[in-house]
Design a protein around this motif. Structure first.
Motif, PDB file in Angstrom:
ATOM      1  N   LEU A  78      51.944  80.038 -65.015  1.00 50.44           N
ATOM      2  CA  LEU A  78      52.669  81.098 -64.309  1.00 50.44           C
ATOM      3  C   LEU A  78      52.000  82.457 -64.516  1.00 50.44           C
ATOM      4  CD1 LEU A  78      56.401  80.134 -64.939  1.00 50.44           C
ATOM      5  CD2 LEU A  78      55.188  80.133 -62.764  1.00 50.44           C
ATOM      6  N   VAL A  79      51.554  82.706 -65.723  1.00 54.88           N
ATOM      7  CA  VAL A  79      50.868  83.966 -65.999  1.00 54.88           C
ATOM      8  C   VAL A  79      49.587  84.052 -65.170  1.00 54.88           C
ATOM      9  CG1 VAL A  79      49.587  85.221 -67.785  1.00 54.88           C
ATOM     10  CG2 VAL A  79      51.851  84.333 -68.289  1.00 54.88           C
ATOM     11  N   ASP A  80      48.855  82.940 -65.079  1.00 53.36           N
ATOM     12  CA  ASP A  80      47.638  82.929 -64.265  1.00 53.36           C
ATOM     13  C   ASP A  80      47.960  83.188 -62.794  1.00 53.36           C
ATOM     14  OD1 ASP A  80      46.144  82.418 -66.520  1.00 53.36           O
ATOM     15  OD2 ASP A  80      45.996  80.249 -66.164  1.00 53.36           O
ATOM     16  N   LEU A  81      49.028  82.564 -62.295  1.00 51.33           N
ATOM     17  CA  LEU A  81      49.430  82.792 -60.903  1.00 51.33           C
ATOM     18  C   LEU A  81      49.819  84.249 -60.669  1.00 51.33           C
ATOM     19  CD1 LEU A  81      51.544  79.601 -60.123  1.00 51.33           C
ATOM     20  CD2 LEU A  81      49.398  80.266 -59.051  1.00 51.33           C
ATOM     21  N   ILE A  82      50.561  84.798 -61.597  1.00 55.15           N
ATOM     22  CA  ILE A  82      50.980  86.197 -61.466  1.00 55.15           C
ATOM     23  C   ILE A  82      49.764  87.120 -61.492  1.00 55.15           C
ATOM     24  CG2 ILE A  82      52.201  88.063 -62.656  1.00 55.15           C
ATOM     25  CD1 ILE A  82      54.318  85.955 -63.441  1.00 55.15           C
ATOM     26  N   ASP A  83      48.829  86.837 -62.397  1.00 55.66           N
ATOM     27  CA  ASP A  83      47.613  87.651 -62.453  1.00 55.66           C
ATOM     28  C   ASP A  83      46.833  87.564 -61.146  1.00 55.66           C
ATOM     29  OD1 ASP A  83      48.107  88.568 -64.997  1.00 55.66           O
ATOM     30  OD2 ASP A  83      46.846  87.056 -65.986  1.00 55.66           O
ATOM     31  N   ALA A  84      46.750  86.362 -60.582  1.00 52.72           N
ATOM     32  CA  ALA A  84      46.035  86.189 -59.318  1.00 52.72           C
ATOM     33  C   ALA A  84      46.731  86.968 -58.202  1.00 52.72           C
ATOM     34  CB  ALA A  84      45.948  84.707 -58.959  1.00 52.72           C
ATOM     35  N   LYS A  85      48.051  86.916 -58.168  1.00 53.97           N
ATOM     36  CA  LYS A  85      48.791  87.655 -57.138  1.00 53.97           C
ATOM     37  C   LYS A  85      48.629  89.157 -57.320  1.00 53.97           C
ATOM     38  CE  LYS A  85      52.078  84.164 -55.828  1.00 53.97           C
ATOM     39  NZ  LYS A  85      53.413  83.895 -55.371  1.00 53.97           N
ATOM     40  N   ILE A  86      48.637  89.609 -58.554  1.00 53.49           N
ATOM     41  CA  ILE A  86      48.435  91.039 -58.812  1.00 53.49           C
ATOM     42  C   ILE A  86      47.050  91.463 -58.334  1.00 53.49           C
ATOM     43  CG2 ILE A  86      48.079  92.735 -60.656  1.00 53.49           C
ATOM     44  CD1 ILE A  86      50.392  91.371 -62.161  1.00 53.49           C
ATOM     45  N   ASN A  87      46.051  90.642 -58.637  1.00 51.77           N
ATOM     46  CA  ASN A  87      44.689  90.962 -58.195  1.00 51.77           C
ATOM     47  C   ASN A  87      44.599  90.997 -56.672  1.00 51.77           C
ATOM     48  OD1 ASN A  87      43.771  91.201 -60.808  1.00 51.77           O
ATOM     49  ND2 ASN A  87      43.089  89.075 -60.927  1.00 51.77           N
ATOM     50  N   ARG A  88      45.264  90.032 -56.013  1.00 47.20           N
ATOM     51  CA  ARG A  88      45.253  90.028 -54.545  1.00 47.20           C
ATOM     52  C   ARG A  88      45.944  91.264 -53.992  1.00 47.20           C
ATOM     53  NH1 ARG A  88      47.228  84.200 -53.177  1.00 47.20           N
ATOM     54  NH2 ARG A  88      49.025  85.433 -52.661  1.00 47.20           N
ATOM     55  N   LEU A  89      47.082  91.624 -54.587  1.00 41.31           N
ATOM     56  CA  LEU A  89      47.795  92.820 -54.126  1.00 41.31           C
ATOM     57  C   LEU A  89      46.956  94.080 -54.329  1.00 41.31           C
ATOM     58  CD1 LEU A  89      51.458  92.175 -55.299  1.00 41.31           C
ATOM     59  CD2 LEU A  89      50.648  92.396 -52.953  1.00 41.31           C
ATOM     60  N   GLU A  90      46.276  94.153 -55.459  1.00 34.94           N
ATOM     61  CA  GLU A  90      45.415  95.310 -55.702  1.00 34.94           C
ATOM     62  C   GLU A  90      44.277  95.358 -54.688  1.00 34.94           C
ATOM     63  OE1 GLU A  90      44.302  94.800 -59.798  1.00 34.94           O
ATOM     64  OE2 GLU A  90      46.096  95.833 -60.532  1.00 34.94           O
ATOM     65  N   ALA A  91      43.714  94.190 -54.378  1.00 36.32           N
ATOM     66  CA  ALA A  91      42.632  94.142 -53.392  1.00 36.32           C
ATOM     67  C   ALA A  91      43.143  94.541 -52.011  1.00 36.32           C
ATOM     68  CB  ALA A  91      42.025  92.741 -53.347  1.00 36.32           C
ATOM     69  N   ILE A  92      44.320  94.046 -51.666  1.00 38.81           N
ATOM     70  CA  ILE A  92      44.897  94.383 -50.361  1.00 38.81           C
ATOM     71  C   ILE A  92      45.233  95.864 -50.292  1.00 38.81           C
ATOM     72  CG2 ILE A  92      46.937  94.057 -48.906  1.00 38.81           C
ATOM     73  CD1 ILE A  92      46.918  91.109 -49.778  1.00 38.81           C
ATOM     74  N   SER A  93      45.842  96.377 -51.355  1.00 40.80           N
ATOM     75  CA  SER A  93      46.243  97.784 -51.330  1.00 40.80           C
ATOM     76  C   SER A  93      45.030  98.707 -51.325  1.00 40.80           C
ATOM     77  CB  SER A  93      47.156  98.109 -52.508  1.00 40.80           C
ATOM     78  OG  SER A  93      46.447  98.013 -53.725  1.00 40.80           O
ATOM     79  N   SER A  94      43.935  98.280 -51.926  1.00 38.63           N
ATOM     80  CA  SER A  94      42.744  99.135 -51.899  1.00 38.63           C
ATOM     81  C   SER A  94      42.052  99.077 -50.543  1.00 38.63           C
ATOM     82  CB  SER A  94      41.774  98.734 -53.012  1.00 38.63           C
ATOM     83  OG  SER A  94      41.255  97.442 -52.764  1.00 38.63           O
ATOM     84  N   SER A  95      42.218  97.961 -49.819  1.00 33.74           N
ATOM     85  CA  SER A  95      41.567  97.856 -48.512  1.00 33.74           C
ATOM     86  C   SER A  95      42.396  98.496 -47.402  1.00 33.74           C
ATOM     87  CB  SER A  95      41.298  96.387 -48.170  1.00 33.74           C
ATOM     88  OG  SER A  95      42.517  95.708 -47.959  1.00 33.74           O
ATOM     89  N   VAL A  96      43.693  98.661 -47.608  1.00 32.24           N
ATOM     90  CA  VAL A  96      44.544  99.300 -46.605  1.00 32.24           C
ATOM     91  C   VAL A  96      44.412 100.810 -46.767  1.00 32.24           C
ATOM     92  CG1 VAL A  96      46.925  99.654 -45.865  1.00 32.24           C
ATOM     93  CG2 VAL A  96      46.166  97.381 -46.560  1.00 32.24           C
ATOM     94  N   PRO A  97      44.022 101.476 -45.719  1.00 32.31           N
ATOM     95  CA  PRO A  97      43.862 102.928 -45.845  1.00 32.31           C
ATOM     96  C   PRO A  97      45.215 103.612 -45.965  1.00 32.31           C
ATOM     97  CG  PRO A  97      43.477 102.232 -43.585  1.00 32.31           C
ATOM     98  CD  PRO A  97      43.675 100.994 -44.397  1.00 32.31           C
TER      99      PRO A  97
END
Length: 140
Positions: A78-97
């Protein structure tokens, strides 16, 4: 007379001492009888019961340990899944202007001569959003 009084007290004390010794011997005999009432077989039964309880407690302990390991593995997943989701959200939020960046991009593209539909297509936003930004900008 003093000696006779002392002798009487001494005899009384010796008598009381004999009574106490007799009471102690009676109690000792009753304790000894109770100890004799517990046979070797009774002790063996108790020892065997205790061994069975020990084996059962070890089995239960192993089950609990295994369950804890499973839960720990699940939590790690679960921690790994949460970390992966956090990383995806950070990537998405950095790509959205941001709105400010989007506004400046719309203005720059509009000033470069592109029409509303081209700007919307380039920025991957709706035509309505482009029109709204341009309308707000040029009304002021």
């Amino acid at each position: 007379m003093n000696y006779s009084l002392i002798l009487i007290i001494a005899f009384l004390l010796i008598g009381i001492l004999y009574i106490f010794i007799f009471i102690l011997l009676v109690k000792l005999k009753s304790i000894e009888k109770k100890l004799i009432d517990i046979s070797y077989e009774d002790v063996q039964i108790i020892v065997n019961d205790l061994k069975e309880l020990l084996v059962e407690s070890e089995r239960v302990s192993e089950q609990i340990d295994n369950n804890l390991r499973e839960k720990e593995a699940l939590l790690e997943d679960l921690v790994d899944l949460i970390d992966a989701k956090i990383n995806r959200l950070e990537a998405i939020s950095s790509s959205v202007p941001s709105e400010k960046d989007l506004k400046s991009q719309i203005i720059a593209l509009y000033k470069s001569g592109k029409n509303v539909s081209e700007i919307a297509k380039d920025l991957n936003i709706s035509v309505t959003e482009v029109n709204l930004v341009l309308k707000l900008l040029y009304e002021n």
